[in-house]
Design an enzyme around this catalytic site. Structure first.
Site, PDB file in Angstrom:
ATOM      1  N   GLN A 166      34.992  45.764  44.074  1.00 21.29           N
ATOM      2  CA  GLN A 166      35.861  46.700  43.351  1.00 21.29           C
ATOM      3  C   GLN A 166      35.021  47.776  42.664  1.00 21.29           C
ATOM      4  OE1 GLN A 166      39.184  46.838  43.470  1.00 21.29           O
ATOM      5  NE2 GLN A 166      39.292  48.559  42.066  1.00 21.29           N
ATOM      6  N   LYS A 223      45.764  42.587  44.770  1.00 17.93           N
ATOM      7  CA  LYS A 223      45.181  42.351  46.097  1.00 17.93           C
ATOM      8  C   LYS A 223      45.221  40.866  46.438  1.00 17.93           C
ATOM      9  CE  LYS A 223      42.117  46.332  45.889  1.00 17.93           C
ATOM     10  NZ  LYS A 223      40.853  46.844  45.394  1.00 17.93           N
ATOM     11  N   ASP A 281      36.722  47.858  53.239  1.00 21.55           N
ATOM     12  CA  ASP A 281      37.006  49.051  52.438  1.00 21.55           C
ATOM     13  C   ASP A 281      36.615  50.331  53.186  1.00 21.55           C
ATOM     14  OD1 ASP A 281      38.259  49.166  49.964  1.00 21.55           O
ATOM     15  OD2 ASP A 281      36.567  48.246  48.928  1.00 21.55           O
TER      16      ASP A 281
HETATM   17  N1  GUN Z   1      38.639  51.477  43.222  1.00 24.11           N
HETATM   18  C1  GUN Z   1      39.678  52.335  43.368  1.00 24.11           C
HETATM   19  N2  GUN Z   1      40.153  52.297  44.629  1.00 24.11           N
HETATM   20  C2  GUN Z   1      39.404  51.409  45.298  1.00 24.11           C
HETATM   21  C3  GUN Z   1      39.416  50.923  46.626  1.00 24.11           C
HETATM   22  O1  GUN Z   1      40.210  51.318  47.485  1.00 24.11           O
HETATM   23  N3  GUN Z   1      38.487  49.976  46.921  1.00 24.11           N
HETATM   24  C4  GUN Z   1      37.588  49.531  46.004  1.00 24.11           C
HETATM   25  N4  GUN Z   1      36.694  48.628  46.396  1.00 24.11           N
HETATM   26  N5  GUN Z   1      37.545  49.952  44.767  1.00 24.11           N
HETATM   27  C5  GUN Z   1      38.450  50.887  44.412  1.00 24.11           C
END
Ligand code: GUN
Length: 291
Positions: free
Chosen positions: A97, A53, A120
Site C-alpha cells: 500500500q 481490499k 498493482d
Molecule cells: N494508494 C493509493 N492507490 C493505490 C493503489 O492503487 N495501490 C497501492 N498499492 N497503493 C495505493
C-alpha cells in the site's frame, strides 16, 4: 442536459460475479488465488483501503494474506517481507500500500516485487510493457476507468480525452492506456497538470474528462462543454459537521453543477472507487491462472 450517473458499484458487482466464477473454476483444479497485502504504518485512509481490499478478496474466494507492519520498520525488514512473499507459492499477487512512510525507499520496494506477482502494475517492467502496448498487469485505478467507460458504452475511439493530473498511479498511466492503438482506447489525449496555462481552454474541448488532481472543485461547470463524459477519480475529505465522522468524501469535480451539463458522470463515492478494487481482484485471478 442532465447527466446519467454511472453506477460504479453495479459495474464492479457485475465484474466481481464474473471473477467469482473464474475463482470457482480454479478451485476445481486445486488452485486458490492468494493476495498478500502489505500495509506499513497507521494512515487511516490506507487502513480503510486495505480493509476494503481484504473484504473484497474474501467475498470472491481469494485467499488474503494480511501483513500490517509498524511505521518504524527498517528498509531491510520490509524488503525481507517482500522477498518472502515472492517465494511463497500460495501468493499470486503482492500489493504494498502506498504511500510508504517517508523514511522508506518506495522505488526500491516496488522494484523488489516479482513482476509476475505485481498485481498493482507498479513495477518498472510492467510500466514499460504497458507503454509499448505489451500484455502486462495494468494499474488498477486507470484500468478501472477504462473498464467503466467501455461498460457504460462510451465511444473512446477518436474521442478527445483530457486527463487532469499526472500522478504515476492514475494520470500518467490512464493517459497512456487511452492513447494505445487498441480496443477501448485510440483516443486523442491531452494531459493537463499544475503547470498547465489556462486549463479551461483544454477541458472545454474535451469529449471525456478524467479528473485525477486530488483537489475538490478542480473541474467546474464553466470548464466543460455540453454533453461531456466525466470520470472523477478524486477522493477528498472535506469537513462536514453534520456527519458523525466529521467529514464527507468529495471528488475533484463540482458534481452538482457539472452533472447539469454532462451526458454521463461518475459520483464520489460509488464511481471509480469500487472499480479499483475490482481490477486488483482481476489481476490476482489472472496471475493465478498464469501460475
Ligand atoms: N494508494 C493509493 N492507490 C493505490 C493503489 O492503487 N495501490 C497501492 N498499492 N497503493 C495505493
Amino acid at each position: 442536459m442532465a447527466a446519467r450517473i454511472i453506477d460504479g458499484k453495479q459495474v464492479a458487482k457485475d465484474m466481481r460475479e464474473e471473477l467469482k466464477a473464474k475463482v470457482a473454476t480454479l478451485k476445481e483444479k486445486g488452485i486458490v488465488p492468494g493476495l498478500a497485502v502489505i500495509l506499513v504504518g497507521e494512515d487511516p485512509a490506507s487502513r480503510s483501503y486495505v480493509s476494503a481490499k481484504e473484504k473484497a478478496c474474501e467475498e470472491i474466494g481469494i485467499y488474503s494474506d494480511d501483513n500490517r507492519l509498524p511505521a518504524d520498520i527498517s528498509q531491510e525488514e520490509l524488503m525481507a517481507v517482500v522477498e518472502e512473499k515472492n517465494n511463497d507459492p500460495k501468493i499470486n499477487g503482492i500489493l504494498v500500500q502506498l504511500p510508504l512512510p517517508g523514511s522508506l525507499d518506495e522505488s526500491e520496494v516496488l522494484l523488489a516485487i516479482d513482476p509476475a506477482k505485481d498485481v498493482d502494475g507498479f513495477h518498472p517492467m510492467n510500466v514499460g510493457k504497458m507503454i509499448v502496448g505489451e500484455k502486462s498487469f495494468l494499474p488498477c485505478t486507470p484500468h478501472g476507468v477504462v473498464q467503466l467507460l467501455a461498460r457504460s458504452g462510451v465511444e473512446v475511439d477518436g474521442a478527445h480525452v483530457v486527463v487532469v493530473g499526472r500522478s504515476n498511479i492514475v494520470g500518467k498511466p490512464v493517459a497512456n492506456m487511452l492513447s494505445q492503438k487498441k480496443e477501448n482506447a485510440n483516443a486523442t489525449v491531452t494531459l493537463c497538470h499544475t503547470r498547465t496555462k489556462d486549463m479551461a481552454h483544454f477541458t472545454k474541448q474535451a469529449d471525456i474528462i478524467i479528473a485525477a488532481a486530488g483537489r475538490p472543485n478542480t473541474i467546474t461547470a464553466d470548464m466543460v462543454k455540453d454533453g461531456v463524459v466525466v470520470i472523477d477519480v478524486g477522493v477528498n475529505r472535506v469537513e462536514d459537521a453534520t456527519r458523525k465522522r466529521g467529514y464527507r468524501l468529495v471528488g475533484d469535480v463540482d458534481f452538482d453543477a457539472v452533472k447539469e451539463k454532462a451526458s454521463l458522470i461518475t459520483p464520489v463515492p460509488g464511481g471509480v472507487g469500487p472499480m479499483t478494487i475490482t481490477m486488483l481482484l482481476y489481476n490476482t485471478v489472472e496471475s493465478a491462472e498464469n501460475s
